[in-house]
Enzyme design. Structure first.
Site, PDB file in Angstrom:
ATOM      1  CB  VAL B  12      55.124  70.172  52.341  1.00 56.43           C
ATOM      2  CG1 VAL B  12      54.233  71.402  52.184  1.00 56.43           C
ATOM      3  CG2 VAL B  12      56.228  70.200  51.287  1.00 56.43           C
ATOM      4  CB  VAL B 127      54.384  76.788  40.316  1.00 57.02           C
ATOM      5  CG1 VAL B 127      55.449  77.342  39.362  1.00 57.02           C
ATOM      6  CG2 VAL B 127      53.431  75.873  39.570  1.00 57.02           C
ATOM      7  CG  ASP B 196      59.484  69.016  39.969  1.00 58.66           C
ATOM      8  OD1 ASP B 196      58.538  68.768  40.749  1.00 58.66           O
ATOM      9  OD2 ASP B 196      60.128  70.080  40.005  1.00 58.66           O
ATOM     10  CE  LYS B 200      57.911  72.395  40.846  1.00 53.70           C
ATOM     11  NZ  LYS B 200      59.323  72.316  41.277  1.00 53.70           N
TER      12      LYS B 200
END
Lengths: 403, 403
Positions: B12, B127, B196, B200
């Site tokens: 990222v 998210v 995960d 979120k």
């Protein structure tokens, strides 16, 4: 205290009043101030309305009241609405609207006027009804160079096409049903002939690519020529016929925009968008594809988008909330003639003649096809190319395939 | 000039650097200022990187540089990331992150810290990857009382389920394929067991309903128990099995949140969300249902969301960009035991015994079912009710139906 005036107490206007009332507590909390509905402008009388003390018949009352901060224009059309919007902006009031016709035809000048007077002109509800699309385009996707927007932008035509596909109704029967259910106007021209979708793709193109695109620059074809035969052939190869508004970034800042029925493959999420729902797919150079889906019309969904704009302005009246784009130009919009795609064709012709004319084709079948009818998908080519190939054939339908 | 520092040059982080560079011109235009990447913090050396002059190994260089306005935290986890985020906020720098674990576990305290220091803590990328969802929730849907959020929030599990459905792979085979394609980690626990998705849904619940929901308050079931038999039965009645994160507003400000596999009907647009795509459906009391769809992970899509937050802050460094929610509480989150739904059950039992136990059921069929296997859909009931009815049966699978 932030004071709001609503112009026009029709479906959307009354929905805005309802949402402001019903969700008043949480709206005030989100604005961190008291939002008050001070005026409703309408020529009619509503003696039994819970808002009866708000009604005025003379716009100048609103225009001249310095307490009014935000004007919600839900009149529609581009005449009185243009006059009132212009006067409201000049009087230093921000304007929020759901009026796609006005934004598509006068958006640039109204945005300039808002800028000159240090106020905002917002119109989230003008595209996709309640679906959040314009603000995501300009804020959440701001890190992207946007390359393409493709949308099912008109609920009425999507309802008609869905009923043709699912219930086997003809266009005329499905239109009648849509009218009976209140999904289509008595005069359905604006929807059925694609003008409504055209206005919306103009707004999306302007926000995505930065310059005003006028409806008369956008080739627009509606759904009157879609037949049950075409629906059946499309179904046989896993496609749904959808009316799409499309805009595609071109080199040198040009824009290609058009509205036309397309065959959409089942693998594309747009194909699953049914009934009066709308969906807008956006492609950016970092995000790839994203899609926004929801009710494209209706009293409360549309009001939801209008009131979101009102809240956004009311949270900070002095902040610069401007959408902005540049002026249009006659040579800005290029013809979809340059866009290659596969084509769906239905014709009355011998297969041999079709193969001779079109080369490599994929033949389609449907139950009950009359002798001599042939339907097929072509290889990818431009519209002038396919027209040229088909000129000796008796063509009944021809639509682009969305690949 | 607005200066940015990136913490962590992984997937990222390097994507953020790439988007800032590739789209630098249009980003500067949108910010109306020059956005400069000043530092990248990483323990590793990148001598051949185009950003090689930006690298530092000591966070205090960034912390103590008053020129740094915005810190992008893409380290992940809740240890070093928590330390650096806390120090950056205390040093008066806004922080943007894609780190769902940190937001889900420490969001409330970090938002408070940002507020105290007059800076922002934004996490759109935490998210749905690149999908615009958090800002639309809090701005475009601000006129609504939100009642429900339902999402396909994890691309890895959605890829595995899609391959089971479409290619007939077992869970283990599909997981292996996902790992080979880089869609799943070597240790797939966080994805496969639903953690995960849980983080979120916690973030979505906090933004939608206004109070922090902690992951350990949210019952979480992954997809390890979904078998090819279940996929086949679901298919036979027009359903797809999807891992859903759900949060539902309850009376008195309570929240019901959980993560579990569900049977989703074909008529629900979530059923068409395939491969690594994510989608989030939101219900509000004005808008009705809207859905946001796109790539839930990946270098550039996630970077797109991070950079959108950076742009939003950079456009007006002094503006209040705070997301905000209240503290959590042990009695805030109620058990999904109260939610009624139809249930899908697969058992090894005679049909008569099943009917006696469960009453009115809809039997399902699949090719090659062994003797004694029975699968069915029940009437709507709560989980304690279905458990009670099934206690005498040899149950192999049981999932909720999303109606």
């Amino acid at each position: 205290m932030v004071n709001v005036a609503i112009l026009g107490f029709g479906t959307v206007g009354s929905g805005v009043a309802e949402v402001l009332t019903k969700n008043g507590g949480l709206i005030d909390q989100r604005v961190d101030d008291l939002l008050r509905l001070k005026y409703i402008l309408d020529v009619r009388d509503f003696p039994d309305s819970p808002y009866k003390d708000c009604f005025v018949k003379d716009f100048s009352v609103i225009e001249n009241d310095p307490e009014v901060d935000i004007v919600v224009e839900t009149i529609g059309g581009a005449k009185i609405a243009l006059d009132f919007t212009t006067r409201a902006l000049k009087a230093g009031k921000s304007v929020v609207t759901s009026n796609k016709e006005l934004v598509a035809t006068h958006g640039y000048e109204l945005l300039q006027l808002a800028k000159e007077h240090g106020v905002s002109y917002l119109f989230e509800a003008s595209v996709g009804g309640g679906i959040p699309i314009l603000r995501p385009l300009t804020s959440c996707l701001a890190a992207n160079e946007l390359t393409q927007v493709t949308g099912i932008l008109n609920g009425t035509t999507n309802y008609i096409l869905t009923r043709m596909i699912k219930a086997g109704l003809t266009f005329e029967q499905a239109l009648k049903e849509a009218q009976d259910n209140g999904y289509a106007e008595k005069d359905p021209t604006a929807d059925v002939d694609g003008h409504d979708a055209c206005r919306k793709i103009c707004i999306l193109a302007a926000l995505s690519f930065g310059q005003h695109v006028y409806p008369d620059q956008v080739p627009t074809e509606g759904i009157r020529n879609v037949t049950l035969e075409d629906v059946a052939y499309a179904d046989s190869c896993g496609y749904k016929i959808k009316l799409l508004g499309r805009c595609i970034r071109q080199p040198e800042g040009k824009v290609c925009a058009f509205v036309a029925p397309h065959l959409v493959p089942a693998s594309n999420p747009l194909s699953g968008v049914e009934d009066v729902f709308n969906a807008i797919a956006v492609t950016g150079n970092a995000i790839g594809d994203v899609m926004f889906y929801g009710r494209g019309a209706g009293k409360l969904p549309t009001a939801s988008a209008v009131v979101a704009d009102v809240i956004d302005i009311a949270k900070d009246l002095k902040r610069d909330h401007r959408n902005e784009w540049g002026p249009g130009a006659t040579d800005l919009v290029v013809s979809p003639d340059i866009i290659t795609s596969r084509w769906y064709v239905r014709a009355q012709a011998p297969v041999d003649q079709v193969r001779l004319a079109c080369g490599d084709i994929q033949l389609l079948a449907r139950a009950g096809a009359p002798a001599g009818e042939v339907a097929f998908l072509t290889a990818a080519m431009t519209e002038p190319q396919i027209k040229d190939k088909l000129q000796s054939l008796d063509v009944r339908s021809r639509f682009r395939v969305l690949d």
